[in-house]
Design a protein around this motif. Sequence first.
Motif, PDB file in Angstrom:
ATOM      1  N   PRO A  13       0.843  -1.185   0.000  1.00 54.33           N
ATOM      2  CA  PRO A  13       0.000   0.000   0.000  1.00 54.33           C
ATOM      3  C   PRO A  13       0.885   1.243   0.000  1.00 54.33           C
ATOM      4  O   PRO A  13       1.982   1.226   0.564  1.00 54.33           O
ATOM      5  CB  PRO A  13      -0.760  -0.097   1.321  1.00 54.33           C
ATOM      6  CG  PRO A  13      -0.421  -1.433   1.890  1.00 54.33           C
ATOM      7  CD  PRO A  13       0.855  -1.878   1.283  1.00 54.33           C
ATOM      8  N   ASN A  63      -6.216  -1.744   3.212  1.00 50.33           N
ATOM      9  CA  ASN A  63      -6.052  -2.385   1.895  1.00 50.33           C
ATOM     10  C   ASN A  63      -5.041  -3.514   1.928  1.00 50.33           C
ATOM     11  O   ASN A  63      -5.271  -4.592   1.374  1.00 50.33           O
ATOM     12  CB  ASN A  63      -5.551  -1.365   0.860  1.00 50.33           C
ATOM     13  CG  ASN A  63      -6.614  -0.367   0.484  1.00 50.33           C
ATOM     14  OD1 ASN A  63      -7.784  -0.580   0.745  1.00 50.33           O
ATOM     15  ND2 ASN A  63      -6.188   0.734  -0.128  1.00 50.33           N
ATOM     16  N   THR A  66      -1.517  -0.198  -3.790  1.00 48.66           N
ATOM     17  CA  THR A  66      -2.773   0.542  -3.758  1.00 48.66           C
ATOM     18  C   THR A  66      -2.447   2.006  -3.509  1.00 48.66           C
ATOM     19  O   THR A  66      -1.458   2.325  -2.857  1.00 48.66           O
ATOM     20  CB  THR A  66      -3.740   0.070  -2.652  1.00 48.66           C
ATOM     21  OG1 THR A  66      -3.183   0.407  -1.372  1.00 48.66           O
ATOM     22  CG2 THR A  66      -3.994  -1.413  -2.727  1.00 48.66           C
ATOM     23  N   GLN A  73      -6.914   2.620 -13.203  1.00 47.14           N
ATOM     24  CA  GLN A  73      -6.236   1.340 -13.051  1.00 47.14           C
ATOM     25  C   GLN A  73      -4.866   1.437 -13.698  1.00 47.14           C
ATOM     26  O   GLN A  73      -4.714   2.071 -14.734  1.00 47.14           O
ATOM     27  CB  GLN A  73      -7.008   0.215 -13.753  1.00 47.14           C
ATOM     28  CG  GLN A  73      -8.426   0.024 -13.282  1.00 47.14           C
ATOM     29  CD  GLN A  73      -8.512  -0.574 -11.888  1.00 47.14           C
ATOM     30  OE1 GLN A  73      -7.572  -1.230 -11.433  1.00 47.14           O
ATOM     31  NE2 GLN A  73      -9.615  -0.341 -11.212  1.00 47.14           N
ATOM     32  N   THR A 102      -1.463  -1.613 -10.105  1.00 45.29           N
ATOM     33  CA  THR A 102      -1.533  -0.480  -9.188  1.00 45.29           C
ATOM     34  C   THR A 102      -3.002  -0.131  -9.023  1.00 45.29           C
ATOM     35  O   THR A 102      -3.622   0.426  -9.918  1.00 45.29           O
ATOM     36  CB  THR A 102      -0.735   0.726  -9.727  1.00 45.29           C
ATOM     37  OG1 THR A 102      -1.360   1.196 -10.908  1.00 45.29           O
ATOM     38  CG2 THR A 102       0.706   0.354 -10.015  1.00 45.29           C
ATOM     39  N   LEU A 103      -3.548  -0.528  -7.883  1.00 43.21           N
ATOM     40  CA  LEU A 103      -4.982  -0.370  -7.651  1.00 43.21           C
ATOM     41  C   LEU A 103      -5.264   0.983  -7.017  1.00 43.21           C
ATOM     42  O   LEU A 103      -4.392   1.564  -6.377  1.00 43.21           O
ATOM     43  CB  LEU A 103      -5.486  -1.484  -6.726  1.00 43.21           C
ATOM     44  CG  LEU A 103      -5.227  -2.908  -7.184  1.00 43.21           C
ATOM     45  CD1 LEU A 103      -5.876  -3.896  -6.218  1.00 43.21           C
ATOM     46  CD2 LEU A 103      -5.739  -3.139  -8.596  1.00 43.21           C
ATOM     47  N   GLY A 159      -6.629   3.683  -4.297  1.00 47.54           N
ATOM     48  CA  GLY A 159      -6.419   3.649  -2.841  1.00 47.54           C
ATOM     49  C   GLY A 159      -7.688   3.466  -2.036  1.00 47.54           C
ATOM     50  O   GLY A 159      -7.662   2.887  -0.939  1.00 47.54           O
ATOM     51  N   ALA A 213     -10.285  -0.596  -4.307  1.00 49.47           N
ATOM     52  CA  ALA A 213      -9.167  -1.541  -4.322  1.00 49.47           C
ATOM     53  C   ALA A 213      -9.696  -2.976  -4.341  1.00 49.47           C
ATOM     54  O   ALA A 213      -9.254  -3.797  -5.154  1.00 49.47           O
ATOM     55  CB  ALA A 213      -8.270  -1.314  -3.109  1.00 49.47           C
TER      56      ALA A 213
END
Length: 414
Positions: A185, A206, A251, A285, A298-299, A301, A306
């Motif tokens: 994260p 997350n 994230t 995304q 890379t999701l 936040g 997420a």
Amino acid sequence: MSDLWSVDAYLAHCLAAITPLPAREVALLDAAGCLLAEDVVSDISMPRFDNSSMDGYAVRAAEIAGAGPDSPVELPVLGDIPAGHPDVVRLEPGSTLRIMTGAPVPDGADAVVPVEWTDAGATRVRIRQAPAAGQYLRRSGEDVRTGETVLRTGVRLSPRHIALLAAVGRDRVRVQPRPLVIVMPTGSELVPPGKALGPGQIHDSNGYGLIAAVRELGVDAEHGGVIDDNADAVTRMLNAAAERADLVITTGGVSAGAYDTVKEVLRELGTVRFEKVAMQPGMPQGFGAVGDGTPIFTLPGNPVSALVSFEVFVRPALLRLTGEPDTGRPTRTATAAVGWTSPVGKRQFVRARLEGTDSEVPGDLLVRPVGGQGSHLVADLAEATCLAVVPEDVGEVAAGDEVPCILLDQRGRW
Ligand code: AMP
Ligand code: MG
């Protein structure tokens, strides 16, 4: 809107870049849950030798054919054959041998009298019931024959398969190995659970939720540590993670804010593309590669974005990495208990609960959105048992409409 990806196109784009890990041989217990990558041939027969299926007495059936409650037959007991007995024993005519379950049947015997049919004598035994010839014997090879293929490539190894592999003597087996995922994260406001919160800080939810989600798939996952919102930290920590991991998930830090460092750093690298996907929640995304070609997602936040992004994109990618051909989740069609609106042009994933039974009679299974739909509502997310999916072209769901729902419980419950 031309640079907006559809959910399906974006998923296909991500999956196309994921190759299953190469197969390798692992210790038997490490293979549990993995896809088998070889055909397994047994070099023994099972049972290996004729053996008894009861604790009792090995006999020649013909010798005691007349035994009954009122006409017991008495035989001398000339010895014991416990399980694991190594010698080949012979049953002398007119006698019996006490035999235990799983012990080799002596030469000459063709049946076993269960101890319950006798007076359980140790030197002489009275038999009150006669077995048929062949009764209570397990025959060599009746389960598996030498040279038989017992498991084929592509089986996902359940505990039953592990037992079978152990039974045929395999301590190592070739599988699609379990990938290692490192979850990182990003955000200078994040503090691990268990640590006190300072001003402006929140707990990293997350990282923990995603690790649990990865592990549910039988994939290994580690927390790679929270990355601060500065370029050096992002570069250093991502490279370190990429060296060990088969796939990296971050994230946060991918929207348009001033401290969205993940995006700044990775965009420079040129190996990760940041896209907008026509979905709600979870629009921004990022997907590509870091380090030596390690795939990275890379999701967003926001906790809900997420987890939904994980469901829709990362979960199928991870299953593909494990070699799984079927990357879908179980779904049910349910009847909307209430109505709600949905953004036209985006696929909506609504956190919801299923109510009722899976009878396939329309109206028996209802779907009801939970709480608010803000992307920060972690407690409401925990209430959800499914994601109700509203197609791009639908702007409004009315009570009574049929809605496909993705089940979130691994065992398909709600
Ligand atoms: P960002 O995408 O970094 O702008 O983050 C969006 C929102 O999600 C912000 O409110 C963050 O504080 C929150 N957030 C980011 N990462 C996490 C995390 N690991 N756990 C919980 N909330 C997070
Ligand atoms: Mg952030």
